[in-house]
Design an enzyme around this catalytic site. Sequence first.
Site, PDB file in Angstrom:
ATOM      1  N   SER A 124       0.831  -1.206   0.000  1.00 60.52           N
ATOM      2  CA  SER A 124       0.000   0.000   0.000  1.00 60.52           C
ATOM      3  C   SER A 124       0.857   1.244   0.000  1.00 60.52           C
ATOM      4  CB  SER A 124      -0.879  -0.002   1.261  1.00 60.52           C
ATOM      5  OG  SER A 124      -1.453   1.268   1.481  1.00 60.52           O
ATOM      6  N   TYR A 147      -1.601  -0.491  11.105  1.00 59.54           N
ATOM      7  CA  TYR A 147      -1.895  -1.131   9.811  1.00 59.54           C
ATOM      8  C   TYR A 147      -0.747  -0.858   8.829  1.00 59.54           C
ATOM      9  CZ  TYR A 147      -3.351  -1.276   4.978  1.00 59.54           C
ATOM     10  OH  TYR A 147      -3.367  -1.489   3.626  1.00 59.54           O
ATOM     11  N   LYS A 151       2.307  -3.370   6.829  1.00 57.47           N
ATOM     12  CA  LYS A 151       2.702  -3.410   5.409  1.00 57.47           C
ATOM     13  C   LYS A 151       4.201  -3.161   5.275  1.00 57.47           C
ATOM     14  CE  LYS A 151      -1.337  -4.153   3.461  1.00 57.47           C
ATOM     15  NZ  LYS A 151      -1.638  -5.428   2.759  1.00 57.47           N
TER      16      LYS A 151
HETATM   17  C1  WQD Z   1      -9.885   9.750   0.963  1.00 54.23           C
HETATM   18  C2  WQD Z   1     -10.167  11.217   1.143  1.00 54.23           C
HETATM   19  C3  WQD Z   1     -10.507  11.857   3.433  1.00 54.23           C
HETATM   20  C4  WQD Z   1     -14.232   9.567   3.944  1.00 54.23           C
HETATM   21  C5  WQD Z   1      -7.209   4.821   3.084  1.00 54.23           C
HETATM   22  C6  WQD Z   1      -6.192   4.151   3.941  1.00 54.23           C
HETATM   23  C7  WQD Z   1      -5.060   3.670   3.081  1.00 54.23           C
HETATM   24  C8  WQD Z   1      -5.584   2.827   1.933  1.00 54.23           C
HETATM   25  C9  WQD Z   1      -6.668   3.544   1.150  1.00 54.23           C
HETATM   26  C10 WQD Z   1      -5.254   0.501   2.415  1.00 54.23           C
HETATM   27  C11 WQD Z   1      -9.446  11.826   2.345  1.00 54.23           C
HETATM   28  C12 WQD Z   1     -11.785  12.064   2.628  1.00 54.23           C
HETATM   29  C13 WQD Z   1     -13.075  10.124   3.412  1.00 54.23           C
HETATM   30  C14 WQD Z   1     -15.320  10.408   4.291  1.00 54.23           C
HETATM   31  C15 WQD Z   1     -14.040  12.310   3.567  1.00 54.23           C
HETATM   32  N1  WQD Z   1      -6.055   1.585   2.390  1.00 54.23           N
HETATM   33  N2  WQD Z   1     -12.988  11.470   3.229  1.00 54.23           N
HETATM   34  N3  WQD Z   1     -15.179  11.744   4.089  1.00 54.23           N
HETATM   35  O1  WQD Z   1      -7.547   7.807   3.890  1.00 54.23           O
HETATM   36  O2  WQD Z   1      -6.644   8.230   1.545  1.00 54.23           O
HETATM   37  O3  WQD Z   1      -6.627   5.929   2.462  1.00 54.23           O
HETATM   38  O4  WQD Z   1      -7.674   3.930   2.101  1.00 54.23           O
HETATM   39  O5  WQD Z   1      -4.136   0.410   2.039  1.00 54.23           O
HETATM   40  O6  WQD Z   1      -4.217   2.894   3.894  1.00 54.23           O
HETATM   41  O7  WQD Z   1      -5.688   5.124   4.830  1.00 54.23           O
HETATM   42  O8  WQD Z   1      -8.787   6.968   1.831  1.00 54.23           O
HETATM   43  O9  WQD Z   1     -11.144   7.018   1.174  1.00 54.23           O
HETATM   44  O10 WQD Z   1     -10.560   7.111   3.665  1.00 54.23           O
HETATM   45  O11 WQD Z   1     -10.121   9.097   2.217  1.00 54.23           O
HETATM   46  O12 WQD Z   1     -13.942  13.517   3.398  1.00 54.23           O
HETATM   47  O13 WQD Z   1     -16.388   9.960   4.785  1.00 54.23           O
HETATM   48  O14 WQD Z   1     -11.561  11.390   1.409  1.00 54.23           O
HETATM   49  O15 WQD Z   1     -10.296  12.934   4.360  1.00 54.23           O
HETATM   50  O16 WQD Z   1      -9.062  13.141   2.007  1.00 54.23           O
HETATM   51  P1  WQD Z   1      -7.376   7.349   2.488  1.00 54.23           P
HETATM   52  P2  WQD Z   1     -10.232   7.498   2.259  1.00 54.23           P
END
Ligand code: WQD
Length: 337
Positions: A124, A147, A151
């Site tokens: 990741s 987590y 990785k």
């Molecule tokens: C994306 C953007 C949030 C939800 C995560 C894990 C990472 C990987 C991919 C495994 C950010 C914003 C989100 C919501 C929002 N997983 N958001 N409202 O955090 O980039 O990555 O998933 O490997 O390890 O950390 O993805 O989809 O949670 O967030 O505003 O209800 O959307 O702040 O900017 P993230 P995400």
Amino acid sequence: MKILVSGGAGYIGSHTVIQLIAAGHDVVIVDNFSNANPTVLGRLEALTGTSIAAHSFDLTDLDKTEHLFATEDFDGVIHFAGHKAVGESVEKPLDYYENNLGSTFSLVRAMQRYDVDKMVFSSSATVYGEEQAGATEDRRTYATNPYGWTKVMQEQILRDVAVAAPQMRFALLRYFNPVGAHPSGTIGEDPSGIPNNLVPFIAQVAVGKRDRLLVFGDDYDTVDGTGVRDYIHVEDLAAGHIAALEALERSDVAVHTWNLGSGRGTSVLEMLRAFEKAVGRPIPYEIVPRRAGDIATSYADPSKANAELGWSTKKTIEDMCEDVWRWQSQNPQGFAG
Ligand code: WQD
């Protein structure tokens, strides 16, 4: 090749199974179904037109894992299985280290005992810590949560195994943000409970399961103040796994590391607008304070995978939203429905 797909009933695993079979490989799934619904197996058989062997047990059980390798003659492994919720890992670090590292220990031990020498590992972008923007594969790795550390540690474990067992070949695939669904709309991402990730949450608002999207902060130093990420369609991600597996077959390099991303950033509000276009109506949202641990910007430098695998993303943000909406609108309750 005959490939064991660990976590093959999960979101990325199931989409990869379809493309493995389409590419002529034989597939066996192992999954403990802790984050997957067995309903997906019937959907996969309908989509591929073939029966698919699936085994349900926990990969931290070495005896069961070795027994599976004894009864099947695998040529390689694609290892997706693992817990993956950042927030949950902070609350339950021992569960994450025990499960994610323990399953890798079992798989590699079984591979070595039964002369299986190729593994594609689901890593990741989180291994780049807070320096994900434009990250190249030679950048130092570290994490900001358990987590992410699992990785980082699994990558190091596989690099060390490759030194001790030079006949083995590993591909470490660092995903950015996987979203999207198979164009049939019959399989897709089906998070249990309240979705942590952006796109599944938007989809559940659009289908009426949630009342509005909470946008976590609009005061970042980005195009519109909201978080920017490199979203990659799960179909493109699956194709990257097939390319990596086939590259290992002809490789004399023990460990390859590849970023799988588009190289482009999309903000939360840009993703929301694209989803509204797919649905054909506005989607309610509210700007709220930042989520703890979030970074402003993350996007890949995928040039190494482009050059060495001949792989690049093909699907657009609009494709992702249209495919997710088809899946979610046809399956308002996910697989449970
Ligand atoms: C994306 C953007 C949030 C939800 C995560 C894990 C990472 C990987 C991919 C495994 C950010 C914003 C989100 C919501 C929002 N997983 N958001 N409202 O955090 O980039 O990555 O998933 O490997 O390890 O950390 O993805 O989809 O949670 O967030 O505003 O209800 O959307 O702040 O900017 P993230 P995400």
